[in-house]
Scaffold this motif. Structure first.
Motif, PDB file in Angstrom:
ATOM      1  N   ARG A   5      22.012  49.520  -3.934  1.00  0.00           N
ATOM      2  CA  ARG A   5      21.021  48.458  -4.142  1.00  0.00           C
ATOM      3  C   ARG A   5      21.595  47.336  -4.995  1.00  0.00           C
ATOM      4  NH1 ARG A   5      17.458  52.778  -5.023  1.00  0.00           N
ATOM      5  NH2 ARG A   5      17.450  52.300  -7.245  1.00  0.00           N
ATOM      6  N   ARG A   6      22.364  47.683  -6.011  1.00  0.00           N
ATOM      7  CA  ARG A   6      22.972  46.642  -6.862  1.00  0.00           C
ATOM      8  C   ARG A   6      23.991  45.830  -6.069  1.00  0.00           C
ATOM      9  NH1 ARG A   6      22.004  46.653 -12.341  1.00  0.00           N
ATOM     10  NH2 ARG A   6      24.003  45.675 -12.812  1.00  0.00           N
ATOM     11  N   LEU A   7      24.763  46.485  -5.213  1.00  0.00           N
ATOM     12  CA  LEU A   7      25.725  45.761  -4.389  1.00  0.00           C
ATOM     13  C   LEU A   7      25.014  44.787  -3.450  1.00  0.00           C
ATOM     14  CD1 LEU A   7      28.633  45.244  -3.484  1.00  0.00           C
ATOM     15  CD2 LEU A   7      28.421  47.227  -1.964  1.00  0.00           C
ATOM     16  N   LEU A   8      23.957  45.232  -2.814  1.00  0.00           N
ATOM     17  CA  LEU A   8      23.197  44.354  -1.924  1.00  0.00           C
ATOM     18  C   LEU A   8      22.547  43.206  -2.695  1.00  0.00           C
ATOM     19  CD1 LEU A   8      21.583  46.961   0.470  1.00  0.00           C
ATOM     20  CD2 LEU A   8      23.582  45.512   0.893  1.00  0.00           C
ATOM     21  N   ALA A   9      22.059  43.493  -3.880  1.00  0.00           N
ATOM     22  CA  ALA A   9      21.477  42.434  -4.706  1.00  0.00           C
ATOM     23  C   ALA A   9      22.551  41.431  -5.131  1.00  0.00           C
ATOM     24  CB  ALA A   9      20.779  43.031  -5.924  1.00  0.00           C
ATOM     25  N   LYS A  10      23.755  41.900  -5.355  1.00  0.00           N
ATOM     26  CA  LYS A  10      24.878  41.004  -5.694  1.00  0.00           C
ATOM     27  C   LYS A  10      25.135  40.064  -4.523  1.00  0.00           C
ATOM     28  CE  LYS A  10      28.580  40.189  -8.438  1.00  0.00           C
ATOM     29  NZ  LYS A  10      28.454  39.760  -9.830  1.00  0.00           N
ATOM     30  N   PHE A  11      25.162  40.599  -3.302  1.00  0.00           N
ATOM     31  CA  PHE A  11      25.312  39.745  -2.129  1.00  0.00           C
ATOM     32  C   PHE A  11      24.167  38.745  -2.039  1.00  0.00           C
ATOM     33  CE2 PHE A  11      28.102  43.031   0.094  1.00  0.00           C
ATOM     34  CZ  PHE A  11      29.248  42.284  -0.067  1.00  0.00           C
ATOM     35  N   ASP A  12      22.968  39.199  -2.350  1.00  0.00           N
ATOM     36  CA  ASP A  12      21.812  38.308  -2.337  1.00  0.00           C
ATOM     37  C   ASP A  12      22.049  37.126  -3.274  1.00  0.00           C
ATOM     38  OD1 ASP A  12      19.075  37.854  -1.359  1.00  0.00           O
ATOM     39  OD2 ASP A  12      18.540  38.098  -3.459  1.00  0.00           O
ATOM     40  N   SER A  13      22.582  37.396  -4.454  1.00  0.00           N
ATOM     41  CA  SER A  13      22.880  36.323  -5.408  1.00  0.00           C
ATOM     42  C   SER A  13      23.930  35.368  -4.853  1.00  0.00           C
ATOM     43  CB  SER A  13      23.378  36.906  -6.731  1.00  0.00           C
ATOM     44  OG  SER A  13      22.373  37.634  -7.371  1.00  0.00           O
ATOM     45  N   TYR A  14      24.990  35.911  -4.281  1.00  0.00           N
ATOM     46  CA  TYR A  14      26.059  35.075  -3.747  1.00  0.00           C
ATOM     47  C   TYR A  14      25.545  34.217  -2.586  1.00  0.00           C
ATOM     48  CZ  TYR A  14      30.028  37.059  -6.339  1.00  0.00           C
ATOM     49  OH  TYR A  14      30.930  37.417  -7.314  1.00  0.00           O
ATOM     50  N   LEU A  15      24.823  34.848  -1.660  1.00  0.00           N
ATOM     51  CA  LEU A  15      24.324  34.095  -0.507  1.00  0.00           C
ATOM     52  C   LEU A  15      23.256  33.093  -0.922  1.00  0.00           C
ATOM     53  CD1 LEU A  15      24.237  36.887   2.203  1.00  0.00           C
ATOM     54  CD2 LEU A  15      25.997  35.157   1.814  1.00  0.00           C
ATOM     55  N   GLY A  16      22.450  33.447  -1.901  1.00  0.00           N
ATOM     56  CA  GLY A  16      21.478  32.497  -2.422  1.00  0.00           C
ATOM     57  C   GLY A  16      22.168  31.278  -2.995  1.00  0.00           C
ATOM     58  N   TYR A  17      23.276  31.492  -3.695  1.00  0.00           N
ATOM     59  CA  TYR A  17      24.014  30.375  -4.275  1.00  0.00           C
ATOM     60  C   TYR A  17      24.617  29.483  -3.184  1.00  0.00           C
ATOM     61  CZ  TYR A  17      27.548  27.633  -6.646  1.00  0.00           C
ATOM     62  OH  TYR A  17      28.322  26.586  -7.081  1.00  0.00           O
ATOM     63  N   ILE A  18      25.245  30.088  -2.173  1.00  0.00           N
ATOM     64  CA  ILE A  18      25.878  29.228  -1.163  1.00  0.00           C
ATOM     65  C   ILE A  18      24.851  28.503  -0.298  1.00  0.00           C
ATOM     66  CG2 ILE A  18      28.018  30.566  -1.126  1.00  0.00           C
ATOM     67  CD1 ILE A  18      27.171  31.555   1.678  1.00  0.00           C
ATOM     68  N   GLN A  19      23.601  28.974  -0.317  1.00  0.00           N
ATOM     69  CA  GLN A  19      22.539  28.284   0.406  1.00  0.00           C
ATOM     70  C   GLN A  19      21.796  27.280  -0.494  1.00  0.00           C
ATOM     71  OE1 GLN A  19      21.732  28.571   3.749  1.00  0.00           O
ATOM     72  NE2 GLN A  19      23.648  29.701   3.848  1.00  0.00           N
ATOM     73  N   SER A  20      22.192  27.166  -1.741  1.00  0.00           N
ATOM     74  CA  SER A  20      21.477  26.325  -2.699  1.00  0.00           C
ATOM     75  C   SER A  20      21.850  24.851  -2.558  1.00  0.00           C
ATOM     76  CB  SER A  20      21.787  26.780  -4.135  1.00  0.00           C
ATOM     77  OG  SER A  20      23.123  26.448  -4.491  1.00  0.00           O
ATOM     78  N   ASP A  21      20.948  24.013  -3.039  1.00  0.00           N
ATOM     79  CA  ASP A  21      21.221  22.575  -3.079  1.00  0.00           C
ATOM     80  C   ASP A  21      22.422  22.286  -3.965  1.00  0.00           C
ATOM     81  OD1 ASP A  21      19.072  22.058  -1.401  1.00  0.00           O
ATOM     82  OD2 ASP A  21      17.691  21.630  -3.053  1.00  0.00           O
ATOM     83  N   GLU A  22      22.554  23.033  -5.056  1.00  0.00           N
ATOM     84  CA  GLU A  22      23.690  22.849  -5.969  1.00  0.00           C
ATOM     85  C   GLU A  22      25.021  23.036  -5.230  1.00  0.00           C
ATOM     86  OE1 GLU A  22      25.649  25.046  -9.886  1.00  0.00           O
ATOM     87  OE2 GLU A  22      23.637  25.598  -9.247  1.00  0.00           O
ATOM     88  N   PHE A  23      25.127  24.107  -4.459  1.00  0.00           N
ATOM     89  CA  PHE A  23      26.360  24.362  -3.707  1.00  0.00           C
ATOM     90  C   PHE A  23      26.598  23.243  -2.700  1.00  0.00           C
ATOM     91  CE2 PHE A  23      28.955  26.063  -0.306  1.00  0.00           C
ATOM     92  CZ  PHE A  23      29.930  26.806  -0.973  1.00  0.00           C
ATOM     93  N   ARG A  24      25.575  22.868  -1.967  1.00  0.00           N
ATOM     94  CA  ARG A  24      25.707  21.827  -0.947  1.00  0.00           C
ATOM     95  C   ARG A  24      26.126  20.488  -1.545  1.00  0.00           C
ATOM     96  NH1 ARG A  24      23.357  23.255   4.060  1.00  0.00           N
ATOM     97  NH2 ARG A  24      22.398  25.290   3.947  1.00  0.00           N
ATOM     98  N   ARG A  25      25.581  20.145  -2.715  1.00  0.00           N
ATOM     99  CA  ARG A  25      25.967  18.886  -3.365  1.00  0.00           C
ATOM    100  C   ARG A  25      27.438  18.896  -3.754  1.00  0.00           C
ATOM    101  NH1 ARG A  25      20.914  19.321  -5.775  1.00  0.00           N
ATOM    102  NH2 ARG A  25      21.818  20.344  -7.603  1.00  0.00           N
ATOM    103  N   GLU A  26      27.905  20.023  -4.260  1.00  0.00           N
ATOM    104  CA  GLU A  26      29.277  20.083  -4.754  1.00  0.00           C
ATOM    105  C   GLU A  26      30.314  20.327  -3.659  1.00  0.00           C
ATOM    106  OE1 GLU A  26      31.837  22.147  -8.331  1.00  0.00           O
ATOM    107  OE2 GLU A  26      29.655  22.260  -8.345  1.00  0.00           O
ATOM    108  N   PHE A  27      29.966  21.175  -2.674  1.00  0.00           N
ATOM    109  CA  PHE A  27      30.966  21.602  -1.695  1.00  0.00           C
ATOM    110  C   PHE A  27      30.610  21.286  -0.252  1.00  0.00           C
ATOM    111  CE2 PHE A  27      30.890  24.691  -5.239  1.00  0.00           C
ATOM    112  CZ  PHE A  27      32.102  24.360  -5.818  1.00  0.00           C
ATOM    113  N   GLY A  28      29.433  20.761  -0.012  1.00  0.00           N
ATOM    114  CA  GLY A  28      28.981  20.527   1.350  1.00  0.00           C
ATOM    115  C   GLY A  28      28.310  21.769   1.896  1.00  0.00           C
ATOM    116  N   PRO A  29      27.826  21.688   3.129  1.00  0.00           N
ATOM    117  CA  PRO A  29      27.141  22.852   3.702  1.00  0.00           C
ATOM    118  C   PRO A  29      28.118  24.014   3.902  1.00  0.00           C
ATOM    119  CG  PRO A  29      27.368  21.112   5.329  1.00  0.00           C
ATOM    120  CD  PRO A  29      27.861  20.553   4.029  1.00  0.00           C
TER     121      PRO A  29
END
Length: 148
Positions: A76-100
């Motif tokens: 569950r912790r590993l899956l939640a870690k992926f959730d955090s990573y994927l949430g970040y790459i889908q964020s506006d912050e990521f898109r502003r800095e690195f693009g889609p």
């Protein structure tokens, strides 16, 4: 509480009804995903390492330095870690800095201890389609800390 991506990953790992899912993987307490420096996956909400590769890709690294067993909390912790990573790459912050994000430009690299339980490697492979669907590619580096 697990996020929507981790919940989807759990469905991908063990397809079942929502009710059965809730019974099989309930969050045991509010501290289920709290920081736990003594756990092999100590910080769920933190990106362990992020860098730009020589080829221009954004690389987000999950570092797992000790062998993982197949216990339920760890998965569950590993899956939640992926959730955090994927949430970040889908964020506006990521898109502003690195693009889609795209599979060509965004890599999640799991540097995992090679003596981890086979079920963990199977879980990682089952996560691949969802990670790719979220706009990243997945690389599993089993040579991390190898002694050969």
């Amino acid at each position: 509480m697990i996020g929507p991506i981790a919940a989807t990953l759990l469905f991908a790992v063990a397809p079942t009804s929502a009710a059965a899912l809730e019974e099989s993987i309930p969050v045991r307490s509010e501290t289920e995903f709290a920081d736990d420096p003594d756990h092999p996956i100590p910080f769920i909400q933190a990106i362990d390492v992020m860098a730009q590769a020589h080829d221009g890709r954004e690389v987000l690294v999950v570092m797992i330095a000790s062998p993982l067993d197949a216990d339920e909390r760890l998965q569950r912790r590993l899956l939640a870690k992926f959730d955090s990573y994927l949430g970040y790459i889908q964020s506006d912050e990521f898109r502003r800095e690195f693009g889609p994000p795209s599979r060509e430009q965004t890599l999640i690299q799991v540097m995992i201890h090679p003596d981890s339980h086979p079920e963990i490697f199977e879980l990682l492979e089952r996560c691949r389609p969802l990670i790719e669907g979220a706009g990243a590619s997945l690389e599993i580096d089993r040579s991390f800390l190898a002694t050969d």
